[in-house]
Design an enzyme around this catalytic site. Structure first.
Site, mmCIF file in Angstrom:
data_model
loop_
_atom_site.group_PDB
_atom_site.id
_atom_site.type_symbol
_atom_site.label_atom_id
_atom_site.label_comp_id
_atom_site.label_asym_id
_atom_site.label_seq_id
_atom_site.Cartn_x
_atom_site.Cartn_y
_atom_site.Cartn_z
ATOM 1 N N SER A 202 0.841 -1.196 0.000
ATOM 2 C CA SER A 202 0.000 0.000 0.000
ATOM 3 C C SER A 202 0.876 1.244 0.000
ATOM 4 O O SER A 202 1.783 1.374 0.821
ATOM 5 C CB SER A 202 -0.889 -0.016 1.249
ATOM 6 O OG SER A 202 -1.676 1.146 1.283
ATOM 7 N N HIS A 204 0.464 4.421 0.813
ATOM 8 C CA HIS A 204 0.496 5.435 1.878
ATOM 9 C C HIS A 204 1.313 5.020 3.099
ATOM 10 O O HIS A 204 1.510 5.817 4.009
ATOM 11 C CB HIS A 204 -0.921 5.878 2.268
ATOM 12 C CG HIS A 204 -1.689 4.924 3.128
ATOM 13 N ND1 HIS A 204 -1.804 5.115 4.492
ATOM 14 C CD2 HIS A 204 -2.387 3.815 2.833
ATOM 15 C CE1 HIS A 204 -2.559 4.135 4.983
ATOM 16 N NE2 HIS A 204 -2.923 3.339 3.999
ATOM 17 N N CYS A 327 -6.897 0.995 13.878
ATOM 18 C CA CYS A 327 -8.184 0.381 13.587
ATOM 19 C C CYS A 327 -8.916 -0.037 14.858
ATOM 20 O O CYS A 327 -10.110 -0.277 14.830
ATOM 21 C CB CYS A 327 -7.990 -0.837 12.712
ATOM 22 S SG CYS A 327 -6.849 -0.541 11.381
#
Ligand code: PLP
Length: 398
Positions: A202, A204, A327
């Site tokens: 990913s 980012h 999260c």
């Protein structure tokens, strides 16, 4: 120092690098074509996309045809796991091996598959935050369709023996996927040498833009389609391509790989300084192996504290950190990662994760080392659990 914000939450996301921003700009306004268009504007976009794919493939040591662009790590994890499950089921293989401390993008996909009739073995990790290849190998059965083990953990930063796990899977003819979102761009990753069949990354997390990622899928390993529509990404992922994002991701990754040695030696020095400084706080403990961890990860438990309160005190002092994973901060459940390492609930609540970038300075580290003890004191002062520990009612864990 007072008004300056110290960002130490780079496992959650990173700032884009200058090279990534610069690489992205022309594809927002000048080269805005759709790569599926046959005219010059479209073809210029297609060329940029092909080029980005080639750069990413080179960084991972694979063929450009083995790279599929996605919307990020979560989508890549979903597609890899679903693909192996669907393909395994066709051959009557409905068993999957993983660890208990994977990212939720992996764990929640597996939970869904369990409801759909798959059986999942969740391996415990050792207190050092590492699972061994032997343990993974022992869990593989004749009906195992997939092994998915993360490359580096996002909370404690521990690096798994991916190459050995990959070899064990290859030997037994089982597809091996690794969520390498925390590893790519930070430590050397070589999909060939490390026997990896599928790998998620990913942008980012390595100073590229949010909302773009990739899935490496080795030639010959079947990939299922999750997003139906046009024939983009060799028919495996529909939707007009995010050209600017892909170009910026490639630039960010190339930059991260070129500077990896320089960056990681700087980060290692900062990390060790920070760990030494914070472990001076009484009843504190580093979570995860000290050496076999990402060069930018510090994760420490302070007994008798509660992660969220610590964060608020640190935020007020200009320090951006995290307790466990971003999260899970909305819930009051302790981190599933720290529980998987065998920490008791009471301690797993009081953890602090600081993840650095090469932009951080020694001065900032010293400010953190100076500030955290005050925050810990403040939280402990109002903690009845800490009272019980200091009065001897409950025995200290650490
Ligand atoms: C951040 C992260 C993801 C999710 O990636 P997104 O691009 O945010 O969807 C998955 N796995 C790990 C280990 C991560 O750190």
């Amino acid at each position: 120092m007072k008004n300056k914000i110290i960002y130490a939450d780079n496992a959650a996301t990173t700032a884009m690098s200058e090279v990534a921003v610069a690489a992205m700009m022309p594809y927002l306004k000048q080269v805005y074509g759709n790569p599926s268009s046959l005219h010059s504007v479209g073809q210029a976009a297609k060329e940029a996309l092909d080029n980005a794919r080639a750069i990413i493939a080179k960084c991972l040591n694979c063929d450009a045809k083995e790279i599929y662009f996605t919307s990020g790590g979560s989508e890549s994890d979903n597609q890899a796991i679903r693909s192996a499950a669907i393909n395994g089921a066709k051959k009557g293989k409905k068993h999957i091996v993983t660890t208990a401390f994977e990212h939720h993008a992996v764990l929640h996909t597996l939970k869904k598959l369990e409801k759909e009739g798959f059986e999942v073995t969740y391996l415990d990790v050792h207190e050092n935050g590492i699972v061994t290849a032997e343990e993974v190998a022992a869990a593989i059965r004749p009906d195992t369709a997939l092994v998915t083990v993360m490359y580096a953990n996002n909370e404690v930063g521990t690096i798994q023996p991916v190459k050995e796990i990959g070899a064990a899977c290859r030997e037994r003819g089982v597809v091996f996927h690794t969520d390498a979102v925390q590893a790519v761009g930070h430590v050397p990753v070589d999909v060939k040498a490390e026997n990896i069949d599928m790998l998620s990354l990913s942008a980012h997390k390595f100073h590229g833009p949010k909302g773009v990622g990739a899935l490496y899928c080795r030639r010959g390993v079947p990939l299922a389609v999750l997003v139906e529509g046009g024939a983009q990404e060799r028919g495996k992922r529909a939707g007009t391509e995010n050209i600017a994002g892909a170009v910026a991701m490639a630039a960010a990754l190339e930059n991260a790989c070129e500077n990896m040695q320089k960056n990681s030696s700087k980060l290692l020095a900062l990390r060790e300084r920070l760990i030494d400084g914070l472990l001076k706080i009484p009843h504190s403990k580093l979570n995860g192996d000290r050496a076999r961890r990402l060069p930018n990860n510090v994760n420490i438990c302070f007994e008798g504290t509660e992660g969220e309160s610590l964060l608020l005190h640190l935020d007020a002092a200009g320090i951006c950190a995290s307790s466990g994973s971003a999260c899970t901060t909305a819930s009051l459940e302790p981190s599933h990662v720290l529980l998987a390492l065998g920490l008791p609930h009471e301690i797993a609540h009081g953890s602090l994760r600081l993840t650095l970038s090469p932009e951080n300075t020694e001065e900032e580290i010293d400010y953190i080392i100076k500030t955290v003890p005050d925050a810990v004191d403040k939280v402990r002062k109002v903690s009845s659990f800490w009272d019980d520990l200091t009065s001897g009612k409950i025995r200290h864990f650490i």
